[in-house]
Write an enzyme that holds these catalytic residues in place. Structure first.
Site, mmCIF file in Angstrom:
data_model
loop_
_atom_site.group_PDB
_atom_site.id
_atom_site.type_symbol
_atom_site.label_atom_id
_atom_site.label_comp_id
_atom_site.label_asym_id
_atom_site.label_seq_id
_atom_site.Cartn_x
_atom_site.Cartn_y
_atom_site.Cartn_z
ATOM 1 N N GLY A 143 0.805 -1.212 0.000
ATOM 2 C CA GLY A 143 0.000 0.000 0.000
ATOM 3 C C GLY A 143 0.836 1.259 0.000
ATOM 4 O O GLY A 143 2.023 1.253 0.341
ATOM 5 N N ARG A 174 -4.620 -9.988 -7.407
ATOM 6 C CA ARG A 174 -3.628 -11.052 -7.276
ATOM 7 C C ARG A 174 -3.817 -11.904 -6.020
ATOM 8 O O ARG A 174 -3.747 -13.135 -6.066
ATOM 9 C CB ARG A 174 -2.220 -10.445 -7.244
ATOM 10 C CG ARG A 174 -1.734 -9.876 -8.555
ATOM 11 C CD ARG A 174 -0.315 -9.344 -8.388
ATOM 12 N NE ARG A 174 -0.225 -8.339 -7.348
ATOM 13 C CZ ARG A 174 -0.378 -7.031 -7.550
ATOM 14 N NH1 ARG A 174 -0.628 -6.585 -8.770
ATOM 15 N NH2 ARG A 174 -0.270 -6.169 -6.565
ATOM 16 N N ASP A 187 -7.088 -9.404 10.007
ATOM 17 C CA ASP A 187 -5.668 -9.052 10.088
ATOM 18 C C ASP A 187 -5.506 -7.540 10.153
ATOM 19 O O ASP A 187 -4.433 -7.047 10.487
ATOM 20 C CB ASP A 187 -4.917 -9.609 8.872
ATOM 21 C CG ASP A 187 -3.407 -9.504 9.023
ATOM 22 O OD1 ASP A 187 -2.899 -9.855 10.105
ATOM 23 O OD2 ASP A 187 -2.736 -9.057 8.073
ATOM 24 N N HIS A 218 -2.002 -7.249 12.025
ATOM 25 C CA HIS A 218 -1.545 -6.924 10.662
ATOM 26 C C HIS A 218 -0.290 -7.736 10.303
ATOM 27 O O HIS A 218 0.771 -7.186 10.035
ATOM 28 C CB HIS A 218 -1.278 -5.423 10.530
ATOM 29 C CG HIS A 218 -1.448 -4.914 9.128
ATOM 30 N ND1 HIS A 218 -1.867 -3.650 8.840
ATOM 31 C CD2 HIS A 218 -1.245 -5.514 7.916
ATOM 32 C CE1 HIS A 218 -1.930 -3.466 7.527
ATOM 33 N NE2 HIS A 218 -1.557 -4.601 6.952
ATOM 34 N N GLY A 255 -0.189 -10.166 7.770
ATOM 35 C CA GLY A 255 -0.389 -10.853 6.502
ATOM 36 C C GLY A 255 0.885 -11.201 5.756
ATOM 37 O O GLY A 255 1.035 -12.299 5.233
#
Length: 355
Positions: free
Chosen positions: A85, A172, A288, A316, A318
């Site tokens: 991000g 994706r 998450d 968080h 992931g």
């Protein structure tokens, strides 16, 4: 504008680890300034060290805005973020100064997909409740009733041969999740693309054949909510997706459905989700990301989702896999180095279509 000094300066708001940092520190014409503490980089430290910098390395916790760019001065050529991000970067300011942005969009795909499946299993099988039971010495008193701690099964069975998996965002990572779900016997896949994304009919036909699906279809939000047995949220953040999953959306979901969010916390209204779990609109959730994670104080045990028994909340994680993080760090270093040396970035953000 060219620097007048012989050495270019790179400010690293994170230590990228020995392999990636060596790529920078062993380069003779670079001055590398590194935040070495194992905590979020202090804003004052960045502002103190950024003047004259040619390159800047950040993570999602460092805000790159006008203040920072102005303080850096005209030499700043590249901002390299170790993340998928880029909401923490003011792209309008960056574009106005013609500063390049490097990021790591593809590398975390497999690790995040693994995490999404993990959360789906944890939420469906009441892993949070069960683990708390053991930690709090409740196992010896556990009822052995046939349905104690039961939740909806992720995989299909002869008794229940159909599962509909929903995706909010179908890029994706969603495709990687779908690949993993094929082993669970998933038969139906529906999705709502992220705002602005086109439906790709040929791609969907290929995915249907590849995973032996009975259905793959793009649907509206109402249908996505109403039909999904497990809903994976994998869409970017921002104003276009803010609170797409709200009270009205959650009320349309099945009481046996499970919500998994590996996308952005801002997509889900935390208060509405807590109410949905508490009142039984849905079965459970695996998160998450949580909207309030970036707020002062962050997410604590007092947060209504953390205290909800059927909600599993992770901080968080992931992309937090050793191999993935090492590769992300390496690409981050290569991106900033290329920008400082005036070369093409290995993976540059094309923000011309965004700002």
């Amino acid at each position: 504008m060219e620097r007048t000094t012989s050495r270019s300066k790179i400010v690293c708001c994170r230590d990228l680890g020995p392999t990636a940092m060596a790529l920078l520190t062993e380069h003779g014409n670079l001055e590398v300034v590194v935040w070495t503490e194992d905590r979020r980089c202090d804003r004052g430290w960045i502002l103190e060290n950024i003047p004259g910098a040619t390159g800047l390395v950040v993570s999602t916790t460092e805000i790159v805005n006008r203040e920072l760019v102005d303080t850096a001065g005209p030499n700043l050529r590249v901002v390299s973020t170790t993340s998928i991000g880029y909401e923490h970067i003011d792209l309008e300011v960056i574009a106005a100064r013609k500063i390049q942005v490097g990021y790591t969009p593809d590398i975390p795909t497999e690790a995040v997909a693994d995490s999404a499946i993990m959360l789906a299993l944890m939420a469906t099988r009441a892993a949070g409740q069960s683990y708390s039971l053991v930690k709090n010495n409740g196992w010896p008193t556990l009822s052995r009733s046939p349905f104690a701690l039961c939740g909806p099964q992720l995989s299909t069975t002869p008794f229940s041969p159909t599962r509909t998996i929903g995706f909010l965002g179908f890029g994706r990572i969603a495709h990687a999740v779908l690949t993993r779900l094929a082993a669970f016997g998933i038969t139906h896949c529906i999705y709502t693309p992220r705002p602005g994304a086109a439906v790709q009919t040929a791609r969907d036909a290929q995915l249907k054949d590849k995973h032996n699906l009975q259905e793959i279809a793009s649907v509206d939000l109402s249908t996505l909510a109403g039909r999904s047995d497990v809903l994976f949220i994998l869409t970017p953040g921002g104003s276009a997706t803010h609170h797409l999953v709200n009270s009205a959306f959650l009320r349309q979901m099945k009481p046996t459905s499970v919500l998994v969010n590996n996308g952005r916390g801002s997509v889900v209204d935390s208060i509405a989700l807590a109410q949905a779990l508490s009142e039984g609109w849905i079965w459970g959730a695996g998160l998450d990301v949580v909207e309030e994670e970036g707020a002062p104080g962050g997410v604590t045990s007092a947060h209504p989702l953390v205290s909800e028994p059927r909600c599993v909340v992770l901080p968080h994680l992931g992309s937090v896999a050793l191999e993935t993080r090492e590769e992300m760090a390496w690409l981050t270093a290569r991106n900033v180095l290329a920008g400082v040396l005036g070369e093409e970035l290995p993976v540059a953000l094309d923000y011309s279509a965004i700002v």
